[in-house]
Design a protein around this motif. Structure first.
Motif, PDB file in Angstrom:
ATOM      1  N   SER A 141      23.688  30.965 -68.773  1.00  0.00           N
ATOM      2  CA  SER A 141      22.294  30.295 -69.280  1.00  0.00           C
ATOM      3  C   SER A 141      21.451  31.427 -69.483  1.00  0.00           C
ATOM      4  N   ARG A 142      20.380  31.366 -70.304  1.00  0.00           N
ATOM      5  CA  ARG A 142      19.228  32.408 -70.824  1.00  0.00           C
ATOM      6  C   ARG A 142      18.553  32.381 -69.724  1.00  0.00           C
ATOM      7  N   ILE A 143      18.175  33.678 -69.343  1.00  0.00           N
ATOM      8  CA  ILE A 143      17.255  34.229 -68.151  1.00  0.00           C
ATOM      9  C   ILE A 143      16.217  35.160 -68.705  1.00  0.00           C
ATOM     10  N   PRO A 144      14.996  34.938 -68.039  1.00  0.00           N
ATOM     11  CA  PRO A 144      13.656  35.560 -68.497  1.00  0.00           C
ATOM     12  C   PRO A 144      14.076  37.156 -68.220  1.00  0.00           C
ATOM     13  N   SER A 145      14.461  37.495 -67.014  1.00  0.00           N
ATOM     14  CA  SER A 145      14.485  39.253 -66.729  1.00  0.00           C
ATOM     15  C   SER A 145      15.633  39.205 -65.558  1.00  0.00           C
ATOM     16  N   GLU A 148      14.136  38.360 -61.873  1.00  0.00           N
ATOM     17  CA  GLU A 148      14.319  36.982 -61.430  1.00  0.00           C
ATOM     18  C   GLU A 148      15.544  36.894 -60.631  1.00  0.00           C
ATOM     19  N   LEU A 149      16.698  37.641 -61.177  1.00  0.00           N
ATOM     20  CA  LEU A 149      18.009  37.279 -60.560  1.00  0.00           C
ATOM     21  C   LEU A 149      17.965  38.235 -59.402  1.00  0.00           C
ATOM     22  N   ASP A 150      17.468  39.195 -59.305  1.00  0.00           N
ATOM     23  CA  ASP A 150      17.324  40.166 -57.940  1.00  0.00           C
ATOM     24  C   ASP A 150      16.654  39.233 -56.866  1.00  0.00           C
ATOM     25  N   THR A 151      15.634  38.602 -57.487  1.00  0.00           N
ATOM     26  CA  THR A 151      14.599  37.843 -56.383  1.00  0.00           C
ATOM     27  C   THR A 151      15.449  36.822 -55.814  1.00  0.00           C
ATOM     28  N   ALA A 152      15.940  36.027 -56.823  1.00  0.00           N
ATOM     29  CA  ALA A 152      16.845  34.897 -56.156  1.00  0.00           C
ATOM     30  C   ALA A 152      18.124  35.270 -55.359  1.00  0.00           C
ATOM     31  N   PHE A 153      18.622  36.435 -55.636  1.00  0.00           N
ATOM     32  CA  PHE A 153      19.752  37.110 -54.808  1.00  0.00           C
ATOM     33  C   PHE A 153      18.924  37.222 -53.189  1.00  0.00           C
ATOM     34  N   GLU A 154      17.728  37.916 -53.502  1.00  0.00           N
ATOM     35  CA  GLU A 154      17.118  38.476 -52.184  1.00  0.00           C
ATOM     36  C   GLU A 154      16.935  37.231 -51.272  1.00  0.00           C
ATOM     37  N   THR A 155      16.291  36.032 -51.947  1.00  0.00           N
ATOM     38  CA  THR A 155      15.935  35.028 -51.152  1.00  0.00           C
ATOM     39  C   THR A 155      17.112  34.319 -50.753  1.00  0.00           C
ATOM     40  N   GLN A 156      18.218  34.226 -51.384  1.00  0.00           N
ATOM     41  CA  GLN A 156      19.352  33.652 -50.759  1.00  0.00           C
ATOM     42  C   GLN A 156      20.047  34.277 -49.643  1.00  0.00           C
ATOM     43  N   GLU A 157      20.011  35.686 -49.946  1.00  0.00           N
ATOM     44  CA  GLU A 157      20.456  36.551 -49.140  1.00  0.00           C
ATOM     45  C   GLU A 157      19.788  36.275 -47.672  1.00  0.00           C
ATOM     46  N   LEU A 158      18.591  36.316 -47.610  1.00  0.00           N
ATOM     47  CA  LEU A 158      17.696  36.136 -46.507  1.00  0.00           C
ATOM     48  C   LEU A 158      17.995  34.715 -45.811  1.00  0.00           C
ATOM     49  N   LYS A 159      18.177  33.760 -46.614  1.00  0.00           N
ATOM     50  CA  LYS A 159      18.657  32.529 -46.219  1.00  0.00           C
ATOM     51  C   LYS A 159      20.024  32.256 -45.395  1.00  0.00           C
ATOM     52  N   TRP A 160      20.744  32.851 -46.038  1.00  0.00           N
ATOM     53  CA  TRP A 160      22.117  32.786 -45.590  1.00  0.00           C
ATOM     54  C   TRP A 160      22.511  34.009 -44.516  1.00  0.00           C
ATOM     55  N   ARG A 161      21.588  35.012 -44.304  1.00  0.00           N
ATOM     56  CA  ARG A 161      22.036  36.098 -43.380  1.00  0.00           C
ATOM     57  C   ARG A 161      22.590  35.685 -42.151  1.00  0.00           C
TER      58      ARG A 161
END
Ligand SMILES: Cc1cc2nc3c(=O)[nH]c(=O)nc-3n(C[C@H](O)[C@H](O)[C@H](O)COP(=O)(O)O)c2cc1C
Length: 211
Positions: A141-145, A148-161
């Motif tokens: 899919s098209r993504i703005p930047s 955004e991908l890095d932020t999504a990764f960090e959020t999920q990384e925290l969630k599933w730590r």
């Protein structure tokens, strides 16, 4: 850069009918172990080609994760461009370029999703961070930047730590059941060897093809 002047002569013993085993999957395994032996980088990388609704082709590398008597296995996002193509047209090809040994293997066949339990098994073997990556990637899919991908990764990384990441439904495997497999061996003077195995009602038969 003048690529017209780039010319490599291929010298090796060639590929003869007497060298081949009757089952192309076994032959593939023999060649696979030989390319592994020379230390070739990612010999399991293969170009998966698909066609879309309008008949336009596209290709991309994916990694072969298993070869069995019944086919070749890879894993991806079930909502990706390639997955949409397969949904619409199950016919695909796989191409391995093993240049170190002047070899190519081309496979044609049909792709289908593998049972969920098999995707679960391979998912369980993947590193934690790789699982997070697959979780956050809305592949194709098209993504703005990048941010955004890095932020999504960090959020999920925290969630599933510290926790096991469950396999998302959008991620899983495909099996490609072959009906044609060609082994290509580069030779001198562009007189290469090509042997194609075709699946017939009598089983696999092979024939030599002109280079
Ligand atoms: C060497 C190599 C191996 C790759 N392996 C995979 C893979 O196993 N699965 C996957 O989904 N993408 C893999 N990719 C990324 C794909 O080439 C591709 O960019 C991605 O799957 C999106 O393809 P699509 O938009 O055509 O569906 C790999 C790329 C390279 C260069």
């Amino acid at each position: 850069m003048d690529l017209r002047r780039v010319r490599k002569e291929y010298e090796n013993r060639g590929l003869y009918e007497d060298d081949l085993v009757s089952d192309p999957i076994d032959q593939f395994k023999i060649w696979y172990s030989e390319i592994e032996e020379v230390g070739y980088l990612e010999p399991n990388a293969m170009v998966l080609s698909t066609v879309d609704k309008s008949g336009s082709p596209s290709g991309r590398n994916v990694l072969l994760k298993e070869v069995r008597e019944d086919g070749f296995f890879f894993f991806t996002n079930y909502e990706s461009r390639k997955a949409k193509d397969i949904e619409n047209n199950e016919k695909v090809s796989l191409t391995f370029s093993w240049n170190e040994l002047r070899r190519q293997v081309s496979i044609e066949g049909t792709a289908e999703k593998i049972p969920e339990i098999e995707s679960d098994e391979y998912w369980a073997m993947r590193p934690h961070e790789t699982k997070i990556g697959s979780l956050v990637s809305n592949q194709s899919s098209r993504i703005p930047s990048r941010e955004e991908l890095d932020t999504a990764f960090e959020t999920q990384e925290l969630k599933w730590r510290g926790d096991e990441v469950p396999r998302p439904h959008h991620w899983g495997g495909y099996k490609v059941s072959p009906n044609f497999i060609e082994f290509w061996q580069g030779r001198q003077n562009r007189l290469h060897d090509r042997i194609g195995y075709e699946l017939t009602v009598q089983g696999w038969i092979f024939t030599r093809l002109s280079p």
